[in-house]
Design an enzyme around this catalytic site. Structure first.
Site, PDB file in Angstrom:
ATOM      1  N   HIS A  48      77.868  60.549  25.348  1.00  0.00           N
ATOM      2  CA  HIS A  48      77.922  60.027  23.981  1.00  0.00           C
ATOM      3  C   HIS A  48      79.209  59.189  23.868  1.00  0.00           C
ATOM      4  O   HIS A  48      80.187  59.478  24.564  1.00  0.00           O
ATOM      5  CB  HIS A  48      77.980  61.245  23.053  1.00  0.00           C
ATOM      6  CG  HIS A  48      77.910  60.958  21.587  1.00  0.00           C
ATOM      7  ND1 HIS A  48      78.987  60.511  20.869  1.00  0.00           N
ATOM      8  CD2 HIS A  48      76.898  61.070  20.708  1.00  0.00           C
ATOM      9  CE1 HIS A  48      78.633  60.383  19.597  1.00  0.00           C
ATOM     10  NE2 HIS A  48      77.367  60.704  19.464  1.00  0.00           N
ATOM     11  N   GLN A  79      75.702  69.413  21.916  1.00  0.00           N
ATOM     12  CA  GLN A  79      74.258  69.667  21.910  1.00  0.00           C
ATOM     13  C   GLN A  79      73.883  70.958  22.638  1.00  0.00           C
ATOM     14  O   GLN A  79      72.696  71.242  22.799  1.00  0.00           O
ATOM     15  CB  GLN A  79      73.506  68.482  22.563  1.00  0.00           C
ATOM     16  CG  GLN A  79      73.681  67.153  21.874  1.00  0.00           C
ATOM     17  CD  GLN A  79      73.060  67.105  20.472  1.00  0.00           C
ATOM     18  OE1 GLN A  79      72.292  67.981  20.078  1.00  0.00           O
ATOM     19  NE2 GLN A  79      73.416  66.088  19.719  1.00  0.00           N
ATOM     20  N   CYS A 104      74.334  56.481  19.898  1.00  0.00           N
ATOM     21  CA  CYS A 104      75.749  56.523  20.288  1.00  0.00           C
ATOM     22  C   CYS A 104      75.893  56.751  21.783  1.00  0.00           C
ATOM     23  O   CYS A 104      76.820  57.440  22.242  1.00  0.00           O
ATOM     24  CB  CYS A 104      76.523  57.598  19.516  1.00  0.00           C
ATOM     25  SG  CYS A 104      76.685  57.222  17.783  1.00  0.00           S
ATOM     26  N   LYS A 152      76.147  70.635  13.419  1.00  0.00           N
ATOM     27  CA  LYS A 152      74.931  70.627  14.239  1.00  0.00           C
ATOM     28  C   LYS A 152      74.407  72.046  14.461  1.00  0.00           C
ATOM     29  O   LYS A 152      73.433  72.253  15.168  1.00  0.00           O
ATOM     30  CB  LYS A 152      75.209  69.973  15.598  1.00  0.00           C
ATOM     31  CG  LYS A 152      75.504  68.467  15.513  1.00  0.00           C
ATOM     32  CD  LYS A 152      75.667  67.878  16.880  1.00  0.00           C
ATOM     33  CE  LYS A 152      76.344  66.534  16.908  1.00  0.00           C
ATOM     34  NZ  LYS A 152      75.523  65.442  16.397  1.00  0.00           N
ATOM     35  N   ASP A 154      81.670  68.618  26.753  1.00  0.00           N
ATOM     36  CA  ASP A 154      81.163  68.232  25.439  1.00  0.00           C
ATOM     37  C   ASP A 154      79.951  69.117  25.169  1.00  0.00           C
ATOM     38  O   ASP A 154      78.892  68.944  25.776  1.00  0.00           O
ATOM     39  CB  ASP A 154      80.779  66.747  25.463  1.00  0.00           C
ATOM     40  CG  ASP A 154      80.102  66.307  24.174  1.00  0.00           C
ATOM     41  OD1 ASP A 154      79.762  67.166  23.347  1.00  0.00           O
ATOM     42  OD2 ASP A 154      79.904  65.086  24.001  1.00  0.00           O
TER      43      ASP A 154
HETATM   44  N1  PLP Z   1      78.627  64.494  21.884  1.00  0.00           N
HETATM   45  C1  PLP Z   1      77.301  64.591  21.832  1.00  0.00           C
HETATM   46  C2  PLP Z   1      76.538  64.926  23.073  1.00  0.00           C
HETATM   47  C3  PLP Z   1      76.638  64.361  20.621  1.00  0.00           C
HETATM   48  O1  PLP Z   1      75.311  64.445  20.576  1.00  0.00           O
HETATM   49  C4  PLP Z   1      77.401  64.066  19.474  1.00  0.00           C
HETATM   50  C5  PLP Z   1      76.750  63.772  18.189  1.00  0.00           C
HETATM   51  O2  PLP Z   1      75.589  63.481  18.113  1.00  0.00           O
HETATM   52  C6  PLP Z   1      78.788  63.990  19.587  1.00  0.00           C
HETATM   53  C7  PLP Z   1      79.375  64.209  20.812  1.00  0.00           C
HETATM   54  C8  PLP Z   1      79.666  63.668  18.419  1.00  0.00           C
HETATM   55  O3  PLP Z   1      79.569  64.661  17.450  1.00  0.00           O
HETATM   56  P1  PLP Z   1      80.322  64.460  16.061  1.00  0.00           P
HETATM   57  O4  PLP Z   1      79.737  63.223  15.446  1.00  0.00           O
HETATM   58  O5  PLP Z   1      80.016  65.684  15.295  1.00  0.00           O
HETATM   59  O6  PLP Z   1      81.752  64.277  16.374  1.00  0.00           O
END
Ligand code: PLP
Length: 414
Positions: free
Chosen positions: A124, A205, A370, A228, A202
């Protein structure tokens, strides 16, 4: 919960009773954000109505209650992910802020010119851009672990090859928000540690959808967002091993993160407060604790089992549709994927797909999610549509999504 009941769970989510475009709302955009149970909403109301006060300062009853609620929430998070104690749990705004904190604070002190930073091709933006900025600032090299030849998981050879460059840090996602693939972060961490790298996972998900244990993975840092996983927006977690956090400089400074201040010096507060400058996001922090309680009551193993079932069902149904391509592992490899399904319909822009879904009361995401490098450069798509499931989704909602795809195909003559 003794027996996993989607209908019982759904009765806790007020929004699932609402309509969108005159149709009952079908919410299939859980990878973007989840819906909130009544219990979480009530926790927010209760704080503001009955014990709204600043934490760590007031020597009166409601301030003590707020402080206990906020700290108690951290204790719950620590237990939920298997951390040693809440000293390892830093509250930030979201996953993005957690990763930035490490890239800026840890990165500044530890990455030098010519060093390697290793991420993967399925990240992401929030796990790409902070490292890219760090590399640029320091004159370091940003490397990527390649996708395997089927563009589902990570290429094993590439992992080994890239680790031979002895990166200072390896940052990777546990579950891709586009492919749904589950990466073996435990194995990557083991290999990375052998070469002396620090590992950040990270978990945006993964933590919401399956049991995750930081000690079992062995990673140094792990990041995820409350919104989430049934919690409020504006609160997220940076887990860090105590030693790593002790060595790090806080990103921000000011009130609450210090122990003493003199006209010519200061000392930092103990962990985890050293990293939380200024008044915290108290209400959302407390309500996050309620979200964790809710997930524990249902059981993370039950949630994972339900998502596997519904995802397999959806993949099987999608497989039978001409002109529809899904990405990531197929139904037979369900153990290797989470409840995220990105798909394309021949010759139809995903924004048109999402619009037709919307007219049917179905919320899905369309775009680059993203993850532009993955979607546009590796999967060679301008954008993709995405279904993403959670504990309250029914199989009948998959049927509605399939019917909406048939409608798209009919309109666009696919
Ligand atoms: N990393 C992953 C794999 C994501 O799916 C997301 C958000 O969709 C993020 C990071 C970023 O999350 P946040 O927008 O809550 O910072």
């Amino acid at each position: 919960m003794k027996r996993f009941s989607v209908e019982q769970i759904r009765s806790d989510f007020p929004i699932l009773k609402t309509k969108m475009n005159g149709k009952p709302l079908i919410y299939l955009d859980n990878a973007a954000t989840s819906q909130k149970p009544r219990q979480v909403i009530e926790t927010l109301d209760n704080y503001y109505e009955n014990y709204n006060a600043n934490i760590h300062r007031g020597l009166y009853k409601i301030a003590e209650r707020a402080t206990e609620g906020y700290s108690g929430s951290k204790e719950k998070v620590a237990k939920f992910i298997g951390a040693d104690s809440m000293r390892e749990i830093i509250y930030v705004r979201n996953t993005t802020e957690a990763i930035n904190t490490v890239a800026i604070s840890w990165g500044d002190a530890n990455v030098k010119k010519g060093d390697h930073i290793l991420i993967t091709e399925m990240e992401h933006h929030s796990n790409i851009v902070p490292w890219m900025r760090l590399a640029k600032k320091k004159g370091a090299v940003l490397d990527y672990i390649a996708l395997d030849k089927n563009k589902c998981g990570l290429d094993a050879q590439s992992i080994g090859g890239m680790l031979d460059k002895r990166p200072k840090v390896v940052a990777l996602t546990q579950v891709s928000n586009v492919l749904g693939s589950i990466n073996d972060v435990k194995e990557v961490t083991r290999m990375a540690h052998k070469t002396g790298a620090v590992v950040l996972v990270d978990a945006a998900q993964s933590v919401p959808h399956m049991a995750v244990d930081v000690k079992q993975i062995g990673c140094d840092f792990l990041a995820f967002s409350a919104h989430k996983m049934l919690g409020p927006t504006g609160i997220g977690v940076l887990y860090g091993k105590e030693d790593a956090l002790e060595d790090m400089e806080p990103l921000l400074s000011g009130g609450d993160m210090i122990k003493t201040v003199h006209y010519d010096s200061y000392t930092w507060n103990d962990l985890p407060w050293k990293f939380e400058a200024g008044t915290s996001n108290i209400a959302d922090g407390i309500a996050f604790g309620t979200a964790i309680d809710y997930l524990n009551t249902v059981g993370m193993h039950n949630i994972r089992a339900h998502e596997k079932k519904i995802t397999k069902y959806a993949l099987d149904e999608l497989d039978g549709l001409d002109g529809v391509t899904t990405y990531g592992y197929g139904a037979k490899d369900i153990e290797k994927r989470g409840g995220v399904i990105a798909f394309a319909i021949d010759g139809v822009h995903p924004h048109d797909v999402a619009q037709i879904f919307d007219s049917e009361g179905i919320a899905i995401r369309a775009g680059h999610h993203c993850a532009m490098p993955l979607v546009t450069e590796r999967l060679k798509q301008v954008a993709l549509s995405r279904l993403s499931f959670y504990l309250y989704n029914r199989e009948s909602e998959v049927d509605s999504a399939i019917a909406a795809i048939r409608k798209v195909k009919k309109i666009f003559k696919v």
